[in-house]
Write a protein that holds these residues in place. Structure first.
Motif, PDB file in Angstrom:
ATOM      1  N   ASP A  90     -48.197  -0.274  16.237  1.00 29.06           N
ATOM      2  CA  ASP A  90     -46.848  -0.335  16.791  1.00 29.06           C
ATOM      3  C   ASP A  90     -46.433  -1.802  16.860  1.00 29.06           C
ATOM      4  O   ASP A  90     -47.279  -2.699  16.897  1.00 29.06           O
ATOM      5  N   SER A  92     -43.902  -4.202  19.273  1.00 27.97           N
ATOM      6  CA  SER A  92     -43.037  -4.320  20.452  1.00 27.97           C
ATOM      7  C   SER A  92     -42.651  -5.776  20.638  1.00 27.97           C
ATOM      8  O   SER A  92     -43.449  -6.679  20.390  1.00 27.97           O
ATOM      9  N   LYS A  95     -41.727  -5.969  25.428  1.00 20.10           N
ATOM     10  CA  LYS A  95     -42.094  -4.638  25.907  1.00 20.10           C
ATOM     11  C   LYS A  95     -41.169  -3.531  25.390  1.00 20.10           C
ATOM     12  O   LYS A  95     -41.217  -2.411  25.853  1.00 20.10           O
ATOM     13  N   LYS A  97     -40.493  -1.215  22.297  1.00 22.61           N
ATOM     14  CA  LYS A  97     -41.128  -0.781  21.051  1.00 22.61           C
ATOM     15  C   LYS A  97     -40.072  -0.689  19.957  1.00 22.61           C
ATOM     16  O   LYS A  97     -39.109   0.060  20.058  1.00 22.61           O
ATOM     17  N   ASP A 100     -42.867   2.301  15.699  1.00 16.44           N
ATOM     18  CA  ASP A 100     -43.858   3.212  16.263  1.00 16.44           C
ATOM     19  C   ASP A 100     -44.728   3.782  15.143  1.00 16.44           C
ATOM     20  O   ASP A 100     -44.215   4.351  14.184  1.00 16.44           O
TER      21      ASP A 100
END
Length: 108
Positions: A90, A92, A95, A97, A100
């Motif tokens: 993933d 990010s 924080k 994202k 995915d």
């Protein structure tokens, strides 16, 4: 970031070499810097020097910059032949994202 080469591209953009994180600067908090083998160096791009090296097994990267709006370009490579599903990750930022379960082998 990710390359251990400092490089100036055709548009005079300077790409800084990567490093372990230092407070107030940038760098990886985990992972290992590795070099591509000569047989796997990626060619047929204007920015081959950026792809001589890479970060392996990175789970955290930090860039300390003032608050603001930034453009972030992400480039990914697979340094070796692997099977679909073998390396999935993933992405990010702050924080949030953005990507995915990216599987580069499956995408290719």
């Amino acid at each position: 970031m990710g390359s251990n080469t400092q490089y100036t591209d055709a548009d005079d953009m300077v790409w800084l070499h990567d490093q372990s994180y230092t407070k107030g600067s940038y760098g990886y908090l985990s992972g290992t810097s590795k070099n591509m083998s000569l047989r796997n160096v990626i060619r047929n791009t204007l920015n081959t020097p950026l792809l001589y090296s890479y970060l392996d097994s990175v789970s955290d990267y930090r860039v300390d910059v003032p608050d603001g709006i930034y453009k972030v370009d992400l480039y990914f490579i697979e340094p070796e032949k692997i099977q679909k599903g073998e390396r999935v990750f993933d992405v990010s930022i702050n924080k949030n994202k953005l990507i995915d379960h990216l599987d580069l082998t499956a995408e290719a």
